[in-house]
Design a protein around this motif. Structure first.
Motif, PDB file in Angstrom:
ATOM      1  N   UNK A 133      80.665 101.000  18.868  1.00 42.41           N
ATOM      2  CA  UNK A 133      80.039 102.320  18.964  1.00 42.41           C
ATOM      3  C   UNK A 133      80.046 103.022  17.595  1.00 42.41           C
ATOM      4  N   UNK A 134      81.179 102.923  16.912  1.00 36.39           N
ATOM      5  CA  UNK A 134      81.306 103.542  15.580  1.00 36.39           C
ATOM      6  C   UNK A 134      80.330 102.903  14.586  1.00 36.39           C
ATOM      7  N   UNK A 135      80.252 101.581  14.584  1.00 39.37           N
ATOM      8  CA  UNK A 135      79.354 100.880  13.642  1.00 39.37           C
ATOM      9  C   UNK A 135      77.888 101.202  13.921  1.00 39.37           C
ATOM     10  N   UNK A 160      85.971  90.081   2.317  1.00 44.09           N
ATOM     11  CA  UNK A 160      85.154  90.568   3.451  1.00 44.09           C
ATOM     12  C   UNK A 160      85.586  91.963   3.912  1.00 44.09           C
ATOM     13  N   UNK A 161      85.912  92.821   2.952  1.00 44.87           N
ATOM     14  CA  UNK A 161      86.424  94.152   3.314  1.00 44.87           C
ATOM     15  C   UNK A 161      85.267  95.110   3.608  1.00 44.87           C
ATOM     16  N   UNK A 162      85.335  95.739   4.754  1.00 48.50           N
ATOM     17  CA  UNK A 162      84.357  96.779   5.115  1.00 48.50           C
ATOM     18  C   UNK A 162      85.106  97.966   5.718  1.00 48.50           C
ATOM     19  N   UNK A 163      84.689  99.162   5.286  1.00 43.63           N
ATOM     20  CA  UNK A 163      85.292 100.386   5.826  1.00 43.63           C
ATOM     21  C   UNK A 163      84.185 101.302   6.324  1.00 43.63           C
ATOM     22  N   UNK A 164      84.410 101.929   7.451  1.00 43.84           N
ATOM     23  CA  UNK A 164      83.495 102.970   7.938  1.00 43.84           C
ATOM     24  C   UNK A 164      84.305 104.115   8.543  1.00 43.84           C
ATOM     25  N   UNK A 165      83.752 105.305   8.331  1.00 43.39           N
ATOM     26  CA  UNK A 165      84.322 106.508   8.959  1.00 43.39           C
ATOM     27  C   UNK A 165      83.173 107.202   9.676  1.00 43.39           C
ATOM     28  N   UNK A 166      83.449 107.769  10.828  1.00 43.83           N
ATOM     29  CA  UNK A 166      82.408 108.499  11.548  1.00 43.83           C
ATOM     30  C   UNK A 166      81.923 109.663  10.681  1.00 43.83           C
ATOM     31  N   UNK A 167      80.589 109.831  10.539  1.00 46.59           N
ATOM     32  CA  UNK A 167      80.072 110.926   9.701  1.00 46.59           C
ATOM     33  C   UNK A 167      80.570 112.303  10.135  1.00 46.59           C
ATOM     34  N   UNK A 168      80.951 112.444  11.388  1.00 44.87           N
ATOM     35  CA  UNK A 168      81.484 113.731  11.866  1.00 44.87           C
ATOM     36  C   UNK A 168      82.802 114.082  11.177  1.00 44.87           C
ATOM     37  N   UNK A 169      83.404 113.084  10.540  1.00 39.60           N
ATOM     38  CA  UNK A 169      84.737 113.304   9.954  1.00 39.60           C
ATOM     39  C   UNK A 169      84.798 112.978   8.466  1.00 39.60           C
ATOM     40  N   UNK A 170      83.638 112.865   7.823  1.00 40.54           N
ATOM     41  CA  UNK A 170      83.638 112.575   6.383  1.00 40.54           C
ATOM     42  C   UNK A 170      84.421 113.645   5.627  1.00 40.54           C
ATOM     43  N   UNK A 171      85.065 113.202   4.564  1.00 40.31           N
ATOM     44  CA  UNK A 171      85.722 114.149   3.654  1.00 40.31           C
ATOM     45  C   UNK A 171      87.012 114.735   4.176  1.00 40.31           C
ATOM     46  N   UNK A 172      87.509 114.200   5.287  1.00 39.10           N
ATOM     47  CA  UNK A 172      88.751 114.742   5.859  1.00 39.10           C
ATOM     48  C   UNK A 172      89.960 113.875   5.529  1.00 39.10           C
TER      49      UNK A 172
END
Ligand code: COA
Length: 164
Positions: A16-18, A82-94
């Motif tokens: 869901x996050x991806x 093979x490093x990949x990072x994602x953060x939900x855009x609702x929480x960027x910069x936190x």
């Protein structure tokens, strides 16, 4: 916010996050329709088998994820790739990205024999490049015209690594 190791039963939440993050231009390489449940299941299994998987959980949802795993050949046995990072855009910069990346590095260093971590980011993703540099990664090379952007223009992919 709970920062913890990921588990196999996180697949649906990570998927869901991806899906959400893939809608944003200029971030992960995979386009939205290329983010399949099989893709997510694949990297989760690889990271659990031979790497590190960390998630940030908030109110039962996964809002940040990072994974990496070995390449699979013995000559690269010291490399976490093979490093990949994602953060939900609702929480960027936190600070979630930083927290999960630091935990990822801490756990990665615990794997016997690991002395290098490596990743790739597109040249226009300056936020990510600065982020990785702030964590100690160095730019090691530039693969010219390697990746397409949303306008079908080619741009460079930047190779980064850290040695410890
Ligand atoms: C890159 C990403 C993981 C950062 O996650 P985040 O939780 O927003 O980052 P943080 O709040 O922990 O910030 C970490 C660092 O990133 C940098 N950063 C964060 N926001 C930034 C911005 N708007 N501009 C420039 N640098 C920024 C800073 O170096 C920051 O460190 P500091 O707070 O000590 O100055 C997130 O933006 C993301 O998921 N992007 C989409 C997917 C993606 O691009 N993944 C990487 C593919 S290579």
């Amino acid at each position: 916010m709970n920062i913890r190791k990921g588990r196999i039963d996180d697949i649906d939440k990570v998927y869901k996050l991806y899906k959400k993050v893939s809608k944003i231009e200029g971030g992960i390489a995979r386009l939205e329709d290329e983010v399949t449940r099989e893709y997510v299941e694949g990297f989760i299994k690889n990271a659990l088998d031979d790497g590190v998987l960390i998630v940030a959980e908030k109110d039962g949802e996964v809002v940040g994820e990072i994974h990496g795993y070995k390449i699979g050949l013995r000559v690269f046995d010291h490399v976490l790739s093979n490093i990949t990072i994602v953060v939900s855009p609702d929480f960027y910069g936190e600070g979630i990205g930083k927290k999960i990346f630091l935990k990822f590095m801490e756990e990665g260093k615990k794997i016997e024999g690991i002395s290098r971590m490596e990743l790739i980011a597109r040249e226009s993703n300056q936020k990510a490049l600065k982020f990785y540099e702030s964590l100690g990664f160095e730019i090691e090379g530039k693969m010219r015209q390697r990746i397409k952007n949303s306008k079908d223009e080619l741009e460079a992919d930047i190779m980064m690594g850290i040695i410890f």
